[in-house]
Design a protein around this motif. Structure first.
Motif, PDB file in Angstrom:
ATOM      1  N   TYR A 124       0.849  -1.195   0.000  1.00  0.00           N
ATOM      2  CA  TYR A 124       0.000   0.000   0.000  1.00  0.00           C
ATOM      3  C   TYR A 124       0.883   1.243   0.000  1.00  0.00           C
ATOM      4  O   TYR A 124       1.760   1.385   0.848  1.00  0.00           O
ATOM      5  CB  TYR A 124      -0.925   0.032   1.236  1.00  0.00           C
ATOM      6  N   GLY A 183      -7.402   3.368  -2.881  1.00  0.00           N
ATOM      7  CA  GLY A 183      -6.715   3.734  -1.634  1.00  0.00           C
ATOM      8  C   GLY A 183      -7.528   3.387  -0.404  1.00  0.00           C
ATOM      9  O   GLY A 183      -8.600   2.765  -0.489  1.00  0.00           O
ATOM     10  N   GLN A 186     -10.535   0.495   1.453  1.00  0.00           N
ATOM     11  CA  GLN A 186     -11.034  -0.315   0.324  1.00  0.00           C
ATOM     12  C   GLN A 186      -9.884  -1.019  -0.410  1.00  0.00           C
ATOM     13  O   GLN A 186     -10.066  -2.139  -0.917  1.00  0.00           O
ATOM     14  CB  GLN A 186     -11.891   0.523  -0.646  1.00  0.00           C
ATOM     15  N   TYR A 211      -7.415   5.037   8.903  1.00  0.00           N
ATOM     16  CA  TYR A 211      -8.351   4.104   8.255  1.00  0.00           C
ATOM     17  C   TYR A 211      -7.572   2.912   7.677  1.00  0.00           C
ATOM     18  O   TYR A 211      -8.028   1.766   7.753  1.00  0.00           O
ATOM     19  CB  TYR A 211      -9.142   4.812   7.137  1.00  0.00           C
ATOM     20  N   ALA A 230       1.454   0.798  11.000  1.00  0.00           N
ATOM     21  CA  ALA A 230       2.326   1.910  10.596  1.00  0.00           C
ATOM     22  C   ALA A 230       1.426   3.094  10.237  1.00  0.00           C
ATOM     23  O   ALA A 230       1.049   3.259   9.084  1.00  0.00           O
ATOM     24  CB  ALA A 230       3.191   1.506   9.414  1.00  0.00           C
ATOM     25  N   GLU A 322       7.948   6.349  16.821  1.00  0.00           N
ATOM     26  CA  GLU A 322       8.324   5.802  15.514  1.00  0.00           C
ATOM     27  C   GLU A 322       9.783   6.189  15.211  1.00  0.00           C
ATOM     28  O   GLU A 322      10.590   5.355  14.837  1.00  0.00           O
ATOM     29  CB  GLU A 322       7.387   6.375  14.431  1.00  0.00           C
ATOM     30  N   THR A 364       9.256   2.470   6.805  1.00  0.00           N
ATOM     31  CA  THR A 364       7.951   1.929   7.208  1.00  0.00           C
ATOM     32  C   THR A 364       8.099   1.372   8.622  1.00  0.00           C
ATOM     33  O   THR A 364       8.739   0.340   8.838  1.00  0.00           O
ATOM     34  CB  THR A 364       7.502   0.832   6.226  1.00  0.00           C
TER      35      THR A 364
HETATM   36  N1  LIG Z   1       4.463   4.846   9.984  1.00  0.00           N
HETATM   37  C1  LIG Z   1       5.016   4.888   8.804  1.00  0.00           C
HETATM   38  O1  LIG Z   1       5.890   4.094   8.492  1.00  0.00           O
HETATM   39  C2  LIG Z   1       4.570   5.905   7.798  1.00  0.00           C
HETATM   40  C3  LIG Z   1       5.275   6.069   6.600  1.00  0.00           C
HETATM   41  C4  LIG Z   1       4.780   6.974   5.673  1.00  0.00           C
HETATM   42  C5  LIG Z   1       3.612   7.678   5.925  1.00  0.00           C
HETATM   43  N2  LIG Z   1       2.956   7.480   7.099  1.00  0.00           N
HETATM   44  C6  LIG Z   1       1.678   8.119   7.387  1.00  0.00           C
HETATM   45  O2  LIG Z   1       0.766   7.672   6.406  1.00  0.00           O
HETATM   46  C7  LIG Z   1      -0.337   8.538   6.399  1.00  0.00           C
HETATM   47  C8  LIG Z   1      -0.791   8.777   4.993  1.00  0.00           C
HETATM   48  O3  LIG Z   1      -2.114   9.233   5.105  1.00  0.00           O
HETATM   49  P1  LIG Z   1      -2.894   9.931   3.931  1.00  0.00           P
HETATM   50  O4  LIG Z   1      -4.240  10.276   4.418  1.00  0.00           O
HETATM   51  O5  LIG Z   1      -2.031  10.983   3.377  1.00  0.00           O
HETATM   52  O6  LIG Z   1      -2.955   8.842   2.783  1.00  0.00           O
HETATM   53  P2  LIG Z   1      -3.556   7.383   2.735  1.00  0.00           P
HETATM   54  O7  LIG Z   1      -3.275   6.891   1.362  1.00  0.00           O
HETATM   55  O8  LIG Z   1      -3.101   6.574   3.891  1.00  0.00           O
HETATM   56  O9  LIG Z   1      -5.110   7.561   2.912  1.00  0.00           O
HETATM   57  C9  LIG Z   1      -5.920   8.133   1.931  1.00  0.00           C
HETATM   58  C10 LIG Z   1      -7.199   7.352   1.859  1.00  0.00           C
HETATM   59  O10 LIG Z   1      -7.872   7.414   3.113  1.00  0.00           O
HETATM   60  C11 LIG Z   1      -9.240   7.161   2.906  1.00  0.00           C
HETATM   61  N3  LIG Z   1     -10.053   8.081   3.711  1.00  0.00           N
HETATM   62  C12 LIG Z   1      -9.879   9.402   3.868  1.00  0.00           C
HETATM   63  N4  LIG Z   1     -10.872   9.909   4.645  1.00  0.00           N
HETATM   64  C13 LIG Z   1     -11.677   8.876   4.972  1.00  0.00           C
HETATM   65  C14 LIG Z   1     -12.863   8.748   5.759  1.00  0.00           C
HETATM   66  N5  LIG Z   1     -13.406   9.805   6.360  1.00  0.00           N
HETATM   67  N6  LIG Z   1     -13.409   7.528   5.892  1.00  0.00           N
HETATM   68  C15 LIG Z   1     -12.857   6.447   5.299  1.00  0.00           C
HETATM   69  N7  LIG Z   1     -11.739   6.513   4.540  1.00  0.00           N
HETATM   70  C16 LIG Z   1     -11.169   7.709   4.377  1.00  0.00           C
HETATM   71  C17 LIG Z   1      -9.518   7.393   1.448  1.00  0.00           C
HETATM   72  O11 LIG Z   1      -9.873   6.209   0.858  1.00  0.00           O
HETATM   73  C18 LIG Z   1      -8.196   7.880   0.878  1.00  0.00           C
HETATM   74  O12 LIG Z   1      -7.951   7.332  -0.386  1.00  0.00           O
HETATM   75  C19 LIG Z   1       0.104   9.814   7.123  1.00  0.00           C
HETATM   76  O13 LIG Z   1      -0.529   9.827   8.377  1.00  0.00           O
HETATM   77  C20 LIG Z   1       1.605   9.610   7.301  1.00  0.00           C
HETATM   78  O14 LIG Z   1       2.080  10.219   8.455  1.00  0.00           O
HETATM   79  C21 LIG Z   1       3.419   6.610   8.023  1.00  0.00           C
END
Ligand SMILES: NC(=O)c1ccc[n+]([C@@H]2O[C@H](COP(=O)([O-])OP(=O)(O)OC[C@H]3O[C@@H](n4cnc5c(N)ncnc54)[C@H](O)[C@@H]3O)[C@@H](O)[C@H]2O)c1
Ligand SMILES: N[C@H](CO)Cc1c[nH]c[nH+]1
Ligand SMILES: [Zn+2]
Length: 430
Positions: A124, A183, A186, A211, A230, A322, A364
């Motif tokens: 993902y 994304g 789903q 989510y 993560a 982290e 990650t």
């Molecule tokens: N821990 C790690 O290793 C690591 C590494 C990279 C990024 N991250 C984190 O990953 C996260 C990425 O998040 P993002 O939002 O930018 O992208 P994402 O791709 O994780 O999420 C986007 C998706 O979330 C879903 N979504 C959004 N609002 C929603 C709702 N109200 N209900 C249901 N589904 C919903 C949608 O389907 C959307 O396509 C950030 O929090 C970042 O800090 C963590």
């Protein structure tokens, strides 16, 4: 931004809480999404793309032409940077390929472990707030080195229904051909059940928002393995009087900008460094383009004055960040005291962005306190380890009595007999 000076130990557990959506609420949302995808396959993914990503899409699978043309849409400078990062990440992860060691535990009894790559893995790649093409490197490189046969990749479409060309370029560079425009929860559901377009997989990898994390947790109800929880990025910086406030502030903001639910923690043993870092964080925040997310995230964040680096490390081990940055000159003395952290950055020049992109370590990593019980992604995440043993006739003779006594004591006479029958045969033959 909350500031605490010498908080009592009783306050620490409150200060280590993350800004999370209620678990029951997340599970309820995710369960609904899983049902939809299970029942309606690709059509559900198309509908969710409209609902959550404001994207009109017809095809879930990205065509070869789309992947090919991505190369022309990004600069040569970016391509070179991605290739540089790939080289370091490959070097570090290739060093994790284990060698097989055979151990003779008793004379004639030989045991060993062999790795087998997980055959079908799903990656993902987050794309909601930023198109994290660097995550493609972090996940596909170890998957390829491990020897995973089928690697599929899911990532959300932007509001025009496209995927960022840097994600497509990096995927192709790393040898991934099955890329899907979906994304959130789903995408995780699709890789769990499979749809008309997307094959199901055995293990799902990758970071994401709350989510996505909840969906990966839910997928485990369907015999799917996951790398780890993560979720929203976090960093904890420990600074003494030798730290550089400008550097500390920059590192804090680098993780705060990931999302409004990111959390950054600053621990200092020096009042002057604490005050200067707070001012510097505000100053750099104002100068930052697209700073809304970082501004929101700072509201969840703590700047804390503590008595000593040892005390700061106790706090950090309780928080289990982290990322942990030790912005202290004599960091070597403190390494043995670090118990819970995803990835550690030592000294004033080890900025967290180095690990995010190009030093070689994996970005990650476990969040939300899960660094207490999970490691970040590595080559190991993509393999299963199978144990083997070979007992010679003499080996069973040497160990047989031990097994027979233990089996009898557990009341498991068939177990005992599996040894006795062989030893009897052996005795009769001698
Ligand atoms: N821990 C790690 O290793 C690591 C590494 C990279 C990024 N991250 C984190 O990953 C996260 C990425 O998040 P993002 O939002 O930018 O992208 P994402 O791709 O994780 O999420 C986007 C998706 O979330 C879903 N979504 C959004 N609002 C929603 C709702 N109200 N209900 C249901 N589904 C919903 C949608 O389907 C959307 O396509 C950030 O929090 C970042 O800090 C963590
Ligand atoms: N800091 C993130 C992990 O929490 C990884 C990342 C990707 N791009 C930038 N940063
Ligand atoms: Zn980052």
């Amino acid at each position: 931004m909350k500031v605490e000076r010498y908080p009592e130990r009783e306050q620490w557990s409150e200060l280590t809480k993350r800004p999370v959506i209620k678990r029951e609420r997340l599970t309820e949302i995710v369960a609904g999404i899983f049902d939809e995808v299970k029942n309606n396959g690709d059509q559900a993914l198309i509908d969710f793309a409209k609902k959550f990503d404001s994207a009109e899409i017809n095809n879930i699978k990205i065509s070869e032409e789309e992947v090919e043309s991505a190369e022309n849409l990004i600069s040569e400078e970016l391509k070179t940077a991605i290739q540089d990062a790939k080289s370091n990440i490959t070097k570090f992860h290739a060093s994790q390929i284990p060698t097989v060691e055979k151990i003779e535990t008793t004379k004639g009894v030989v045991c060993w472990r062999e790795n087998r790559a997980i055959e079908k893995v799903g990656i993902y790649i987050p794309g909601g707030t930023a198109p994290l093409f660097s995550t493609v490197l972090m996940l596909v490189i170890p998957a390829q080195l491990a020897g995973c046969k089928e690697i599929i990749l899911c990532t959300p479409p932007d509001k025009n229904g496209n995927v960022n060309p840097a994600i497509l370029y990096t995927a192709k560079l790393c040898g991934v051909t099955q890329i899907f425009k979906t994304g959130g929860a789903q995408a995780i559901a699709a890789m769990t059940f499979g749809t008309e377009s997307i094959p199901n997989v055995y293990k799902i990898f990758g970071p994401g928002n709350q989510y996505v994390v909840a969906a990966k947790e839910y997928a485990q109800n369907y015999n799917i393995a996951i790398d780890m929880p993560a979720g929203p990025s976090e960093v904890l910086v420990i600074a003494n009087e030798k730290a550089v406030p400008e550097f500390c502030a920059a590192d804090l903001l680098s993780q705060a900008e990931h999302g409004s639910d990111s959390q950054v923690i600053f621990l200092s043993t020096d009042e002057k460094i604490l005050n200067e870092t707070i001012l510097e964080t505000q100053k750099q925040l104002e100068a930052l383009p697209r700073n809304e997310m970082a501004a929101e995230s700072l509201k969840n964040s703590h700047f804390i004055l503590l008595n000593s680096i040892d005390e700061a490390l106790k706090f950090s081990n309780l928080y289990a960040p982290e990322h942990l940055i030790l912005a202290v000159n004599d960091f070597k003395n403190y390494i043995p005291k670090i118990q819970n952290a995803g990835s550690v950055f030592l000294g004033n020049y080890s900025c967290e962005s180095a690990g995010d992109y190009a030093s070689g370590t994996n970005h990650t990593l476990p969040t939300n306190g899960f660094a207490k019980n999970y490691s970040g992604v590595s080559l190991d995440s993509f393999v299963k380890k199978i144990t083997f043993q070979n007992l010679s006739e003499q080996g069973l003779k040497n160990l047989g009595k031990t097994i027979e006594i233990m089996a009898e004591a557990e009341g498991l006479f068939a177990h005992k007999n599996a040894v006795s029958i062989r030893l009897k045969e052996q005795n009769e033959r001698i």
